[in-house]
Every structure is written in structure tokens, then in C-alpha cells.
Enzyme design. Structure first.
Site, mmCIF file in Angstrom:
data_model
loop_
_atom_site.group_PDB
_atom_site.id
_atom_site.type_symbol
_atom_site.label_atom_id
_atom_site.label_comp_id
_atom_site.label_asym_id
_atom_site.label_seq_id
_atom_site.Cartn_x
_atom_site.Cartn_y
_atom_site.Cartn_z
ATOM 1 N N SER A 143 -4.314 0.602 -3.390
ATOM 2 C CA SER A 143 -4.802 1.865 -2.858
ATOM 3 C C SER A 143 -6.088 1.564 -2.119
ATOM 4 O O SER A 143 -6.950 0.833 -2.640
ATOM 5 C CB SER A 143 -5.061 2.878 -3.977
ATOM 6 O OG SER A 143 -5.522 4.095 -3.438
ATOM 7 N N GLU A 144 -6.221 2.096 -0.898
ATOM 8 C CA GLU A 144 -7.365 1.682 -0.086
ATOM 9 C C GLU A 144 -8.708 2.129 -0.634
ATOM 10 O O GLU A 144 -9.757 1.709 -0.150
ATOM 11 C CB GLU A 144 -7.210 2.131 1.371
ATOM 12 C CG GLU A 144 -7.144 3.612 1.610
ATOM 13 C CD GLU A 144 -5.708 4.093 1.756
ATOM 14 O OE1 GLU A 144 -5.486 5.053 2.498
ATOM 15 O OE2 GLU A 144 -4.818 3.506 1.118
ATOM 16 N N ASN A 145 -8.705 2.993 -1.675
ATOM 17 C CA ASN A 145 -9.982 3.347 -2.284
ATOM 18 C C ASN A 145 -10.443 2.317 -3.311
ATOM 19 O O ASN A 145 -11.479 2.495 -3.945
ATOM 20 C CB ASN A 145 -9.926 4.742 -2.913
ATOM 21 C CG ASN A 145 -8.928 4.820 -4.058
ATOM 22 O OD1 ASN A 145 -7.914 4.131 -4.047
ATOM 23 N ND2 ASN A 145 -9.191 5.661 -5.036
ATOM 24 N N SER A 152 -11.134 -3.947 0.571
ATOM 25 C CA SER A 152 -9.870 -3.238 0.709
ATOM 26 C C SER A 152 -9.402 -3.182 2.156
ATOM 27 O O SER A 152 -8.259 -3.512 2.481
ATOM 28 C CB SER A 152 -10.010 -1.820 0.144
ATOM 29 O OG SER A 152 -8.777 -1.144 0.164
ATOM 30 N N ASN A 157 0.841 -1.195 0.000
ATOM 31 C CA ASN A 157 0.000 0.000 0.000
ATOM 32 C C ASN A 157 0.877 1.245 0.000
ATOM 33 O O ASN A 157 1.825 1.334 0.787
ATOM 34 C CB ASN A 157 -0.911 -0.001 1.234
ATOM 35 C CG ASN A 157 -1.772 1.247 1.311
ATOM 36 O OD1 ASN A 157 -1.310 2.310 1.702
ATOM 37 N ND2 ASN A 157 -3.032 1.111 0.956
#
Length: 228
Positions: free
Chosen positions: A45-47, A87, A22
Site C-alpha cells: 500500500s503506497e501509504n 514507497s 499494489n
């Protein structure tokens, strides 16, 4: 080579082939530019992207492909889009091999503060709390000082992101490892002497007799696999 590129190049050497990594908003996002495609590092990417690539050439941006900070990214062959539940399930479940985050302060205990900017309104810590707690390795990529003030300090004055100790600190001056015995100076940047690092650090540093110079060129694929 400017300070940001030194940091990004050195952090890139910490990322092993086949791992899920990440990248935080800002400086850490640029690390992907210095990881060869053949190393098959899967950037998350945490989105909601796994298989995130570098920023596309101007004019080739896709408004549906952005990192968590809203910057344009590309998607590598085999990339996947996922929802926030999956995620953060990956992050909180300990499935992220490494996270690279910016920092405002890191203290002698290796604890990170990176979400409250003095004098500015911010929406919150985002995924940083989850990442520092859940990722297997936590690499802090930040400049060594801010407006002349050291960012590696005896005790964080800003709210902590997590109580967990980070794995490694990489700045344009040094590589520092938080350990049970405190902060250990592992490497110095090209052309930088140990005294300069100490002068720009208010935290106590344990300095070995020999502090090697950072290597900024990429490892061969064979070397990276051997380190995995």
C-alpha cells in the site's frame, strides 16, 4: 456470487507467487481475500506497508494498520513499514510487479481514467498516476457499466490517469486485453454470452472465434509458479 467477487476472484488469478503487488482503494483491496497465503504475494500500500493482509476480524483492528484508503488491514509475518519516499521509490523505480486499480473509463487505446468523479470533489489522483506509469503490469478491476452507461468506451471523456496503456481489464462480464490492434475479448464471465458483453461496451472489441469462460477458482501453487 456478486459482481465484485467475480472481479476480485478473477484478478487474484493474475497475481503470481513472490511478486510485489499494489492494490488500489475500493474494489481492488478485496482481491487479497482470494489469494492463498502460501502463494506469498507481497501486497504493498503506497501509504507505507509491504506485506499487507486482508481486513482483520471485527474487534481485532489496529488503528495504525490501514490501507491507502483508510480501511483496516492486517500485517502478514515478515511485513515491513516504510516511509512515502521508499514507497514511491519502489513504484517509480519499476519495482512493483503489478498494480490493481479501479477505473471510471478505459478506452480503445487501453488508456485509463480513474481519478475524477463527475459532480464530486476529490483531493487528486493520489498514487494512481505513478502506479500506471511505473508498475510492470496494470490491471484495471471495475464494473462493466455505471448506472447503465458503458465504462469501456471509444475515447475517455474524463482526464487520463496516464498515457501508458494498461495491461488487462477485468469486469464482472469479461476479461479484455488492450493490444496494439485494439481491445481483444479474452474471456467471458460464467453464464455470460458474447452478445451481452458487446451490448454493454461502446468501444470496438475484437472477438476471437472462441471466447472461453472465466475460471474463478484458485490455481494450485504449482500452476501459479509455472506461470510466473
Amino acid at each position: 456470487m456478486d459482481a465484485l467477487e467475480i472481479i476480485q476472484r478473477r484478478v487474484a488469478r493474475e497475481l503470481n507467487p513472490g511478486t510485489l503487488v499494489n492494490l488500489g482503494i475500493g474494489l481492488p483491496t478485496g482481491v487479497s481475500r482470494f489469494v492463498p497465503t502460501e502463494h506469498s504475494v507481497f501486497f504493498q500500500s503506497e501509504n507505507g506497508i509491504i506485506g499487507m493482509g486482508a481486513r482483520p476480524p471485527e474487534g481485532m483492528e489496529d488503528e495504525d494498520l490501514t490501507d491507502a484508503g483508510g480501511g483496516f488491514v492486517s500485517a502478514l509475518p515478515g511485513a515491513a513499514t516504510i516511509d512515502s519516499a521508499v514507497s514511491f521509490g519502489l513504484i517509480r523505480g519499476g519495482h512493483v510487479d503489478a498494480t490493481v486499480l479501479g477505473g471510471l473509463e478505459v478506452d480503445e487505446n487501453g488508456q485509463l481514467a480513474n481519478w475524477v468523479v463527475p459532480g464530486k470533489m476529490v483531493p487528486g489522483m493520489g498514487g494512481a498516476m505513478d502506479l500506471v506509469t511505473g508498475a510492470r503490469r496494470v490491471i484495471v478491476a471495475m464494473q462493466h457499466t455505471a448506472r447503465g452507461r458503458p465504462k469501456i468506451v471509444p475515447k475517455c471523456t474524463l482526464p487520463l490517469t496516464s498515457l501508458r496503456r494498461v495491461t488487462l481489464i477485468v469486469t464482472e462480464l469479461a476479461v479484455i486485453e488492450p493490444t496494439d490492434n485494439g481491445l481483444v475479448l479474452r474471456e467471458r464471465a460464467p453464464g455470460i454470452v458474447v452478445d451481452t458483453i458487446i451490448e454493454n461496451t461502446t468501444a470496438k472489441l475484437h472477438v476471437p472465434d472462441v471466447v472461453p469462460e472465466m475460471v474463478l477458482s484458485q490455481r494450485s501453487l504449482e500452476e501459479a509458479r509455472a506461470a510466473a
